[in-house]
Enzyme design. Structure first.
Site, short mmCIF file in Angstrom:
data_model
loop_
_atom_site.label_atom_id
_atom_site.label_comp_id
_atom_site.label_asym_id
_atom_site.label_seq_id
_atom_site.Cartn_x
_atom_site.Cartn_y
_atom_site.Cartn_z
N GLU A 259 0.82 -1.22 0.00
CA GLU A 259 0.00 0.00 0.00
C GLU A 259 0.85 1.26 0.00
OE1 GLU A 259 -2.90 -0.40 3.14
OE2 GLU A 259 -3.65 -2.29 2.35
N ASN B 4 2.35 -4.81 -3.32
CA ASN B 4 0.94 -5.16 -3.16
C ASN B 4 0.15 -3.89 -2.84
OD1 ASN B 4 -1.08 -7.33 -2.79
ND2 ASN B 4 -1.10 -6.71 -0.64
N HIS C 238 -10.17 -6.23 -2.63
CA HIS C 238 -11.28 -6.09 -1.67
C HIS C 238 -12.40 -5.37 -2.41
CE1 HIS C 238 -8.83 -7.56 1.59
NE2 HIS C 238 -7.91 -6.64 1.37
N GLU D 90 -5.85 -10.78 -2.02
CA GLU D 90 -6.69 -10.62 -0.82
C GLU D 90 -8.16 -10.54 -1.19
OE1 GLU D 90 -5.31 -7.43 1.75
OE2 GLU D 90 -3.21 -7.75 1.17
N ASP E 2 -11.94 -10.60 -1.43
CA ASP E 2 -13.26 -10.75 -0.82
C ASP E 2 -14.19 -9.79 -1.53
OD1 ASP E 2 -12.61 -8.23 0.49
OD2 ASP E 2 -11.84 -9.34 2.20
#
Length: 463
Positions: free
Chosen positions: A161, A202, A238, A266, A268
């Site tokens: 990030e 990432n 996400h 990651e 979801d």
């Protein structure tokens, strides 16, 4: 370079842990179907899951993590505040436990994460270090962590990030003190600690082509031009139901064209809660879209979902009223999203929500069991009068004007205006032919307790 070594334990732990899981968890879930990991292996893909080490005490959680996935990621145990909360004091217990679990179950380990502005202990974030000292702190942390797991953790999110939404570099203690070269320096340190590990940058909201992913693209291009050891990019993903970027495949392709591996790290896909069957089906379609975008590009290494089940997801704590984002529900039962992944990897589509009733294949009784001045208790029974089982039911109706549901039991009930939905819970979600489920409501009313005019079960009208 400071390193610590870790005694290899997989040789004798593998049979012991496998036996313990088998005894604790009983027969494998979906024994009649190949697990996701076997299907992914046929494509040479990572099918990963984020795991919290302490939750491995839950036999069902551990069973799913071991059975379904060929890769695991530490959800928190390798973040800086967890592994080095005080300067020079390393806590390896949780991180080691998950590495041992992975070795016992023949899984790869994806390391997350080394340098991140968040979950950073105050002694780093507020340490007041000058450039040389902060670089030394980074070198000690990276070399110690990566060196400990050299040969055991194959991939690392080295920098996490680093960008703002407009593609500029995020403010952090590393950026303020060292400038953007902290990214290249971190990668070089990680490479020195384990020359065989594959190193990634990432970030989130970089799944499609936008200002932020453009910033990431410019950075990785410049790093590659300089010969900095960088092997891939991680797209966190996400996402929100209905909002998978249309440019996701093209974005994966442009990074792959640079010679980089791209991993969805990651995944979801959240929705408002409690999710209806319609929302769960839309979510399943979105899981399919993500997998299709990855599988269409040779350089996409696979997908990791961010958690085993909805019961342990981070989302409700950060986004109140949202969640139900993972392929397994709060009771660790597979959702339509699980079967969507299964199907896109070459398996079957599974039972999904089960066959729905046809018109007249369900009956509802709505009984006022107790009433007082401006309140009442209602018993509702829904019965399957058809010939097929209903696996996962949602009953919908319009509550009469002036009535508000204040509480419920034995079902998950949501009221928005007059529209009401009730969903089965773990112990009554399956309605066998001739079977029924009863749940209760408490309402407030304005002088009348008349029942609804009509009900629908999974979209079909009931008697």
């Amino acid at each position: 370079m400071k390193t610590t070594t870790r005694r290899r334990t997989a040789g004798f732990l593998a049979p012991l842990l496998a036996l313990a899981l088998a005894l604790a968890a009983g027969a494998p879930a979906h024994a009649e179907d190949p697990p996701l990991r076997d299907l992914a292996d046929q494509h040479g893909l990572r099918m990963g899951v984020a795991v919290s080490a302490h939750l491995l005490d839950n036999a069902r959680y551990a069973e799913i993590a071991a059975e379904q996935y060929n890769s695991v990621t530490h959800e928190n145990e390798l973040k800086w505040e967890s592994v080095q909360p005080q300067r020079g004091q390393f806590n390896w217990s949780g991180a080691d436990r998950l590495v041992d679990f992975a070795q016992a179950n023949g899984q790869d380990v994806y390391g997350h994460t080394l340098v991140w502005h968040s979950q950073l202990p105050s002694w780093v974030a507020d340490g007041g270090f000058g450039p040389a000292e902060l670089e030394g702190v980074m070198e000690d942390h990276i070399s110690t962590v990566v060196g400990r797991y050299a040969g055991e953790i194959s991939h690392w999110d080295v920098v996490n990030e680093a960008f703002n939404e407009d593609g500029t570099f995020r403010d952090s203690v590393f950026q303020r003190t060292l400038g953007q070269d902290y990214i290249a320096t971190s990668l070089e340190m990680a490479h020195e600690a384990d020359p065989e590990a594959r190193l990634f940058i990432n970030d989130y909201n970089v799944e499609g082509i936008n200002a932020k992913s453009d910033g990431l693209y410019r950075l990785v291009t410049s790093l590659l031009d300089r010969g900095v050891p960088l092997h891939g990019v991680g797209l966190q993903s996400h996402l929100i139901v209905g909002q998978v970027p249309a440019s996701m495949q093209a974005n994966i392709q442009r990074f792959a064209d640079l010679g980089l591996e791209v991993v969805v790290t990651e995944l979801d896909i959240r929705t408002t809660t409690p999710a209806s069957q319609q929302q769960l089906q839309a979510q399943a379609a979105d899981y399919t879209r993500v997998f299709q975008a990855c599988m269409a590009v040779d350089g996409c290494g696979g997908v990791t979902v961010w958690g085993v089940g909805d019961a342990n997801s981070w989302i409700p704590d950060v986004f109140p009223g949202q969640g139900d984002a993972l392929p397994y529900d709060h009771q660790y039962a597979p959702k339509p999203s699980y079967w969507a992944m299964h199907e896109v990897l070459g398996g079957d589509g599974g039972p999904g929500p089960g066959p729905g009733p046809g018109d007249g294949d369900c009956a509802v009784t709505y009984t006022v069991s107790n009433a007082w001045n401006q309140g009442a208790v209602i018993d509702v029974t829904v019965r399957n009068t058809g010939s097929a089982a209903v696996d996962g039911w949602t009953l919908a109706w319009t509550q009469p004007a002036g009535q508000t549901i204040t509480s419920s039991w034995n079902a998950t009930v949501t009221q928005t205006g007059g529209a009401v939905t009730a969903e089965g819970v773990s112990w009554n979600r399956v309605l066998q032919p001739g079977g029924s489920a009863t749940f209760g409501l408490q309402i407030t009313h304005q002088g009348q307790t008349a029942g609804p005019a009509a009900f629908e079960l999974n979209g079909a009208a009931c008697d």
